[in-house]
Scaffold this motif. Sequence first.
Motif, short mmCIF file in Angstrom:
data_model
loop_
_atom_site.label_atom_id
_atom_site.label_comp_id
_atom_site.label_asym_id
_atom_site.label_seq_id
_atom_site.Cartn_x
_atom_site.Cartn_y
_atom_site.Cartn_z
N PHE A 238 0.69 -1.42 0.03
CA PHE A 238 -0.18 0.22 -0.14
C PHE A 238 1.10 1.19 -0.31
N LEU A 239 2.19 1.23 0.66
CA LEU A 239 3.23 2.52 0.73
C LEU A 239 4.11 2.65 0.08
N GLY A 240 3.54 1.62 -1.78
CA GLY A 240 4.86 0.99 -2.53
C GLY A 240 6.12 0.56 -2.08
N LEU A 241 6.22 0.00 -1.12
CA LEU A 241 7.46 -0.46 -0.79
C LEU A 241 7.65 -1.93 -1.29
N GLY A 242 6.25 -2.48 -1.42
CA GLY A 242 5.50 -4.16 -1.59
C GLY A 242 6.12 -4.95 -2.74
N ILE A 243 5.22 -5.16 -3.26
CA ILE A 243 5.17 -5.56 -4.44
C ILE A 243 4.69 -4.68 -5.63
N GLN A 244 5.87 -4.85 -6.74
CA GLN A 244 5.78 -3.66 -8.14
C GLN A 244 4.79 -4.12 -8.82
#
Length: 298
Positions: A238-244
């Motif tokens: 959700f924060l843009g740090l996980g799965i791309q």
Amino acid sequence: MAQLEPANNPEHVTIPLKKSSKVKDFLSLMVKSKSVLIGGIIVLIVILSAIFAPLIATHDPNEMEMSKRLMGPMEEGHLLGTDNYGRDLFSRIVYGARVSLEVGVVSVSVSLLIGVTLGLVAGYYGGWLDNIIMRTVDIVLSFPVLLLAIALVAALGPGIDNVILALGLIYWTNYARIVRANVMALKEEEYIQAAKTIGSSDFRIIFYNILPNCLAPIIVVATLGIGIAIVAEATLSFLGLGIQPPDSSWGWTLSFGMKFIRDAAHLSIYPGLAIMFTVLGFNLLGDGIRDLTDSKTK
């Protein structure tokens, strides 16, 4: 007191009854437990959806059709509608189950490997080893979990492998503390002292005599831990740090849908429901197993 009849009297031969298996008894208790039954059904549905995603998905999850962008549920064969790129939301949620389960199961496995090993060593040997391991546990627990996860993923870089590694390096402390406490209680039991007396090695005592008696709490914590890991992965995505992207992730889909919350609320509602029901299933399953393995509630 009734007298025993002679064993050679054919009229009084007693046929021994076959004792029921402990595994069958435990499985029957699991079926009778509403928490285990409901949680197990939810988890089974998610697992089957992940395994048979290519058969269940109605569209290619990454196929874009700009002419069909932001469609509502049940429009033109799209069960849950489409996103702003025209990708089928139902298919993306189904494939997202694979990512969530992979992160949950693998990260918990990493945590188990680290935590159980260190917990066994700390509880059995004690002394300076115990002090070093438990002070390390205290240091890790002193950081807010989400903040530590963000810091690790930011340092390692986004991606599923780094998310799994980061979560595995954070949540091992729970298993270390639980295993250590159980080992410290079990190593004083008479059968452990007897094993030491006959010359059994420490390896055999730890892994053949002590570890099997620690499995019940480990299974409970691991089941609950999968749900926690799924929420953590969704938060990082959700924060843009996980799965791309273009990989499908419930957290990323939820974050993406927030931009269109007024015009297409379904983009956020359905991924949120998928996360909620999956975590609910693992929590119910873990709580039910805990109740079944707790001697006070049997």
